[in-house]
Design a protein around this motif. Structure first.
Motif, mmCIF file in Angstrom:
data_model
loop_
_atom_site.group_PDB
_atom_site.id
_atom_site.type_symbol
_atom_site.label_atom_id
_atom_site.label_comp_id
_atom_site.label_asym_id
_atom_site.label_seq_id
_atom_site.Cartn_x
_atom_site.Cartn_y
_atom_site.Cartn_z
ATOM 1 N N ARG A 285 0.851 -1.192 0.000
ATOM 2 C CA ARG A 285 0.000 0.000 0.000
ATOM 3 C C ARG A 285 0.886 1.240 0.000
ATOM 4 N N PRO A 286 0.416 2.354 -0.540
ATOM 5 C CA PRO A 286 1.203 3.588 -0.523
ATOM 6 C C PRO A 286 1.321 4.145 0.885
ATOM 7 N N VAL A 287 2.345 4.953 1.084
ATOM 8 C CA VAL A 287 2.563 5.584 2.384
ATOM 9 C C VAL A 287 1.663 6.808 2.507
ATOM 10 N N VAL A 288 0.773 6.794 3.464
ATOM 11 C CA VAL A 288 -0.040 7.966 3.813
ATOM 12 C C VAL A 288 0.487 8.453 5.156
ATOM 13 N N PRO A 289 1.218 9.592 5.191
ATOM 14 C CA PRO A 289 1.921 9.994 6.414
ATOM 15 C C PRO A 289 1.066 9.994 7.678
ATOM 16 N N LYS A 290 -0.094 10.636 7.634
ATOM 17 C CA LYS A 290 -0.916 10.723 8.840
ATOM 18 C C LYS A 290 -1.414 9.349 9.276
ATOM 19 N N ALA A 291 -1.845 8.528 8.331
ATOM 20 C CA ALA A 291 -2.337 7.198 8.667
ATOM 21 C C ALA A 291 -1.216 6.320 9.210
ATOM 22 N N LEU A 292 -0.020 6.468 8.667
ATOM 23 C CA LEU A 292 1.109 5.682 9.151
ATOM 24 C C LEU A 292 1.433 6.025 10.600
ATOM 25 N N ILE A 293 1.441 7.310 10.929
ATOM 26 C CA ILE A 293 1.723 7.713 12.306
ATOM 27 C C ILE A 293 0.665 7.181 13.258
ATOM 28 N N GLN A 294 -0.602 7.268 12.864
ATOM 29 C CA GLN A 294 -1.673 6.755 13.718
ATOM 30 C C GLN A 294 -1.539 5.252 13.931
ATOM 31 N N ALA A 295 -1.167 4.525 12.881
ATOM 32 C CA ALA A 295 -1.013 3.076 12.993
ATOM 33 C C ALA A 295 0.128 2.723 13.931
ATOM 34 N N VAL A 296 1.245 3.439 13.823
ATOM 35 C CA VAL A 296 2.389 3.137 14.679
ATOM 36 C C VAL A 296 2.073 3.462 16.134
ATOM 37 N N TYR A 297 1.414 4.596 16.387
ATOM 38 C CA TYR A 297 1.064 4.940 17.765
ATOM 39 C C TYR A 297 0.086 3.926 18.361
ATOM 40 N N THR A 298 -0.844 3.455 17.554
ATOM 41 C CA THR A 298 -1.786 2.444 18.048
ATOM 42 C C THR A 298 -1.048 1.192 18.469
ATOM 43 N N ARG A 299 -0.120 0.731 17.632
ATOM 44 C CA ARG A 299 0.656 -0.465 17.953
ATOM 45 C C ARG A 299 1.584 -0.215 19.144
ATOM 46 N N LEU A 300 2.125 1.007 19.255
ATOM 47 C CA LEU A 300 3.016 1.328 20.368
ATOM 48 C C LEU A 300 2.286 1.269 21.706
ATOM 49 N N LEU A 301 1.109 1.896 21.777
ATOM 50 C CA LEU A 301 0.341 1.885 23.029
ATOM 51 C C LEU A 301 -0.119 0.481 23.384
ATOM 52 N N CYS A 302 -0.444 -0.306 22.358
ATOM 53 C CA CYS A 302 -0.810 -1.704 22.608
ATOM 54 C C CYS A 302 0.386 -2.486 23.134
ATOM 55 N N HIS A 303 1.564 -2.184 22.633
ATOM 56 C CA HIS A 303 2.777 -2.895 23.042
ATOM 57 C C HIS A 303 3.122 -2.616 24.501
ATOM 58 N N ILE A 304 3.065 -1.340 24.899
ATOM 59 C CA ILE A 304 3.470 -1.005 26.266
ATOM 60 C C ILE A 304 2.326 -1.187 27.263
ATOM 61 N N GLY A 305 1.090 -1.256 26.778
ATOM 62 C CA GLY A 305 -0.048 -1.529 27.651
ATOM 63 C C GLY A 305 -0.370 -0.430 28.636
ATOM 64 N N GLY A 306 -0.064 0.816 28.295
ATOM 65 C CA GLY A 306 -0.347 1.936 29.187
ATOM 66 C C GLY A 306 0.255 3.203 28.644
#
Length: 340
Positions: A285-306
């Motif tokens: 898929r193409p890189v959509v800057p805003k969507a990419l940042i949101q996806a990474v932050y979602t995965r980051l918060l899920c990873h640290i659990g808080g």
């Protein structure tokens, strides 16, 4: 905060001296007295709470305005580049911490700064303001990237000296001996030229990632060189030759980040796998800057659990200089240059 106990005491004395019910010792009188004091106390507490909440809203509004000046919103497109940035603060209730970033279009190319101030809170915000203020002038004035970095170094040192004098007035205006000497800021300076060539000066900051979307996705650091020390503890070297970091082609993107991203750990002490998450986010898929940042932050918060334990900022730039079609979720802007 002395108003509440003073008012409570005044009500108690007045009730005891004036109200006939307060002079009686029966059970009914005691119950009535307790009810009166409970009602008055509850009203006073609610009044104080309402006042404190109003003051808190005003403080947050002022802080939000100040933070928006420090990390002003980036335009969605700048000189043929699609942009998006994001920030997670380790301080509860704050939208900006010790991380900094900005992008400006100059006669020398698009210049980018990403940095990370040691520490959090108001002291870190003041350092962010000093460094960003210097960058926003030097990026336009200086034709060499090395001179921009020297301006940032001088601004940072000047800011720390002033803070030392303010916090240690006994120094008498001289050079105080202060723990501020241990404070530092990591800085990554980039220059993106019209042909997509990227040059960098790195003072202790993580290197950016190059993102090549497609069926065979490529996510790799844009350099494997050894960064210089952060600004603060050591002077910059005499020779400040920007390092070539390859080229970002039309449709490709790069992600800049602070170490709060890759240093984030889960409950088992495992670091956040940023390259793997980026690969999964842009594969096929193409890189959509805003969507990419949101996806990474979602995965980051899920990873640290808080909530994060450190500030975590990201900045994504996509090369649209050969009319890359606007992607889903992006504003339909066709101008190649937007002045800040």
């Amino acid at each position: 905060m002395l108003g509440l106990p003073t008012m409570w005491g005044a009500v108690a004395i007045t009730y005891k001296l004036i109200c006939p019910l307060a002079q009686q010792n029966g059970m009914g009188a005691r119950i009535m007295t307790s009810a009166v004091f409970f009602a008055v106390g509850t009203g006073l507490i609610l009044r104080v709470r309402q006042k404190l909440m109003r003051e808190l809203r005003e403080i947050r509004a002022v802080a939000g305005a100040a933070q928006s000046v420090l990390l002003r919103p980036l335009p969605p497109r700048l000189d043929g580049l699609a942009l998006a940035a994001g920030q997670l603060s380790a301080d509860r209730g704050a939208s900006v911490g010790g991380d900094l970033y900005d992008v400006v279009a100059t006669d020398h190319g698009v210049r980018v700064v990403m940095g990370d101030v040691r520490g959090h809170g108001l002291a870190a915000l003041a350092t962010v303001g000093a460094v960003l203020g210097s960058f926003r002038e030097a990026a336009y004035d200086e034709d060499e990237l090395g001179r921009v970095l020297r301006r940032l170094e001088r601004a940072h040192a000047r800011h720390l000296r002033q803070r030392s004098r303010d916090e240690h007035p006994a120094a008498g205006g001289g050079e105080p001996q202060s723990p501020l000497a241990e404070e530092f800021v990591t800085v990554l300076l980039l220059e993106i030229r019209q042909d997509g060539a990227v040059y960098a000066l790195n003072c202790g900051h993580p290197w950016p990632y190059l993102l090549r979307p497609g069926a065979v996705c490529c996510v790799e650091p844009m350099s494997d060189g050894e960064p210089m020390p952060p600004l603060g503890p050591f002077p910059l070297p005499v020779d400040l030759e920007p390092a070539p970091c390859g080229r970002i082609l039309p449709g490709e993107a790069m992600l800049l980040h602070t170490d709060g991203i890759e240093d984030a750990r889960d409950g088992h002490g495992r670091f956040f796998p940023l390259p793997a998450e980026l690969t999964a986010a842009v594969r096929r898929r193409p890189v959509v800057p805003k969507a990419l940042i949101q996806a990474v932050y979602t995965r980051l918060l899920c990873h640290i659990g808080g909530p994060p334990s450190d500030d975590a900022a990201m900045l994504v730039l996509r090369n649209d200089r050969r009319r890359v079609p606007t992607q889903a979720g992006e504003p339909a802007l066709h101008s190649a240059h937007h002045a800040l």
